[in-house]
Design an enzyme around this catalytic site. Structure first.
Site, PDB file in Angstrom:
ATOM      1  N   TYR A 144       0.835  -1.208   0.000  1.00 39.12           N
ATOM      2  CA  TYR A 144       0.000   0.000   0.000  1.00 39.12           C
ATOM      3  C   TYR A 144       0.870   1.258   0.000  1.00 39.12           C
ATOM      4  O   TYR A 144       1.854   1.334   0.743  1.00 39.12           O
ATOM      5  CB  TYR A 144      -0.834   0.069   1.276  1.00 39.12           C
ATOM      6  N   ARG A 163      -0.541   4.565   0.796  1.00 39.58           N
ATOM      7  CA  ARG A 163      -1.756   5.309   1.113  1.00 39.58           C
ATOM      8  C   ARG A 163      -1.653   6.099   2.414  1.00 39.58           C
ATOM      9  O   ARG A 163      -2.589   6.811   2.762  1.00 39.58           O
ATOM     10  CB  ARG A 163      -2.953   4.344   1.150  1.00 39.58           C
ATOM     11  N   GLY A 174     -15.879 -18.817   2.827  1.00 39.63           N
ATOM     12  CA  GLY A 174     -15.023 -18.995   1.673  1.00 39.63           C
ATOM     13  C   GLY A 174     -15.697 -19.797   0.582  1.00 39.63           C
ATOM     14  O   GLY A 174     -16.863 -19.560   0.247  1.00 39.63           O
ATOM     15  N   GLY A 178     -11.790  -8.610  -4.094  1.00 40.30           N
ATOM     16  CA  GLY A 178     -13.031  -8.014  -4.593  1.00 40.30           C
ATOM     17  C   GLY A 178     -14.227  -8.942  -4.477  1.00 40.30           C
ATOM     18  O   GLY A 178     -15.373  -8.501  -4.597  1.00 40.30           O
ATOM     19  N   ASP A 180     -16.592  -7.966  -1.720  1.00 41.31           N
ATOM     20  CA  ASP A 180     -17.368  -6.762  -2.073  1.00 41.31           C
ATOM     21  C   ASP A 180     -18.523  -7.140  -3.010  1.00 41.31           C
ATOM     22  O   ASP A 180     -19.643  -6.646  -2.856  1.00 41.31           O
ATOM     23  CB  ASP A 180     -16.468  -5.727  -2.765  1.00 41.31           C
TER      24      ASP A 180
HETATM   25  O1  KDG Z   1     -11.967  -5.799  -1.140  1.00 42.79           O
HETATM   26  C1  KDG Z   1     -11.033  -5.369  -2.075  1.00 42.79           C
HETATM   27  C2  KDG Z   1     -10.164  -4.348  -1.458  1.00 42.79           C
HETATM   28  O2  KDG Z   1      -9.413  -4.945  -0.437  1.00 42.79           O
HETATM   29  C3  KDG Z   1      -9.208  -3.729  -2.404  1.00 42.79           C
HETATM   30  O3  KDG Z   1      -9.879  -3.099  -3.449  1.00 42.79           O
HETATM   31  C4  KDG Z   1      -8.277  -2.759  -1.743  1.00 42.79           C
HETATM   32  O4  KDG Z   1      -9.793  -1.418  -0.544  1.00 42.79           O
HETATM   33  C5  KDG Z   1      -8.800  -2.081  -0.557  1.00 42.79           C
HETATM   34  C6  KDG Z   1      -8.043  -2.244   0.681  1.00 42.79           C
HETATM   35  O5  KDG Z   1      -8.018  -1.295   1.436  1.00 42.79           O
HETATM   36  O6  KDG Z   1      -7.501  -3.313   0.930  1.00 42.79           O
END
Ligand code: KDG
Length: 340
Positions: A106, A108, A227, A282, A285
């Site tokens: 990351y 961020r 899962g 994803g 989500d």
């Molecule tokens: O669920 C998918 C996310 O993990 C990915 O898009 C990145 O949002 C994210 C994260 O903070 O891990």
């Protein structure tokens, strides 16, 4: 009224051009990620009105996120641009995120989104949907972001249904607060999504879905994902007026799961689909989006789980975070079939 508002950080995501260690990947393919905007995009693709509220930098990556997420039909007009802080980005390796060799890098810290706070976002715009979708990722970004989640999950007359995906990301949590915070936030939500493995990793809960429910009896609807094997949903018996919509939407004679007895019983279970997995990122989500879509449409609880699995299956078979969900008529037919 917008169907679903999602709030959270999104990032430009760099997908590896080939499998292997991050150190060995020679090139990356630009994509988009962000758990909450993934949910908004999937819901928009499934025909719902959605809004994503966030902050991005006044930079090219911020432009790309706003344009790409907006292109799904998501309302991006409440995304603030920050001239002083950058848009977050991240790189990842191929394969299963739960696997030992999966790597995520990351970039961020100090991002525009990490500067979100109760005073820094338009709370009316955030609360303007039938459902507000949040995730535990936001809580880990900064003290201001944590305050914002606390504010949004606090009891409040007339608030939207709060959907909360625990999304425990150990790599994001610093010293200041820990997974207990996620449990507290989940307690304030109406619909909670959590993986059985995630509950063990974050909270040390072993003993399956019933043990998770015992630790988290408050949400009207608790979905425990298992899962590749499936998912189970628990309902709280005495639905309050507002949140009753979340439970009653599936008023199909589904038995309520008593919350106070020693072993809570699931109100619905559904096996996952068997697919050749390309990447798991994803999928959670997409599951949430499928479940919320079916909830908004008032479908029975089992059908909501099945719509979750169908949407997740599409994402599991794609390399990025997002994939087109199955067309609604097809998904409805598949969700109505009996389990094998
Ligand atoms: O669920 C998918 C996310 O993990 C990915 O898009 C990145 O949002 C994210 C994260 O903070 O891990």
């Amino acid at each position: 009224v917008v169907d679903v508002v999602a709030l959270g950080e999104s990032m430009v995501t760099f997908l590896p051009s080939r499998p292997g260690r991050l150190a060995d990947v020679p090139a990356f393919h630009r994509s988009i990620g962000g758990a909450e905007s993934n949910v908004a995009c999937a819901l928009a693709a499934a025909g719902h009105t959605t809004r994503w509220v966030s902050r991005v930098g006044a930079d090219g990556f911020g432009d790309h996120l706003v344009e790409a997420i907006g292109a799904y039909g998501v309302d991006v007009s409440y995304v603030r641009r920050d001239p002083a802080r950058p848009t977050g980005v991240y790189f990842r390796t191929a394969g299963d995120r739960a696997g030992d060799t999966h790597e995520v890098a990351y970039y961020r810290a100090g991002s525009a989104a990490s500067a979100m706070s109760p005073a820094g976002v338009d709370l009316d715009a955030v609360r303007a949907g039938r459902v507000l979708h949040l995730s535990g990722i936001t809580a880990a970004l900064s003290p201001g972001c944590l305050d914002l989640l606390r504010e949004l999950t606090a009891p409040r007359p007339g608030r939207p249904l709060i959907s909360f995906d625990v999304n425990h990301r150990p790599g994001l949590w610093g010293e200041a607060y820990g997974p207990e915070v996620l449990l507290d936030l989940a307690r304030g939500a109406d619909i909670v999504f959590v993986g059985e493995d995630e509950a063990e990793e974050a909270w040390g809960i072993t003993g399956g879905p019933a043990a998770v429910r015992r630790a988290l009896p408050e949400p009207e609807v608790l979905v425990v994902k298992q899962g590749g094997s499936g998912a189970v949903a628990f309902l709280r018996p005495a639905a309050g007026d507002r949140a009753a919509g979340a439970a009653r939407a599936g008023a199909d004679g589904t038995p309520q799961s008593p919350g106070c007895e020693t072993t809570p019983r699931p109100a619905a279970t559904a096996p996952a689909l068997k697919v050749d997995v390309v990447a798991t990122t994803g999928a959670g989500d997409a599951f949430a989006a499928g479940f919320l879509s079916a909830t908004l449409r008032g479908l029975p609880l089992t059908a909501r789980l099945r719509h979750g699995h169908l949407a997740a299956a599409a994402t599991l078979t794609a390399p990025g975070d997002l994939a087109a969900p199955p067309p609604r008529p097809l998904a409805d037919r598949l969700a109505a079939l009996d389990d094998p």
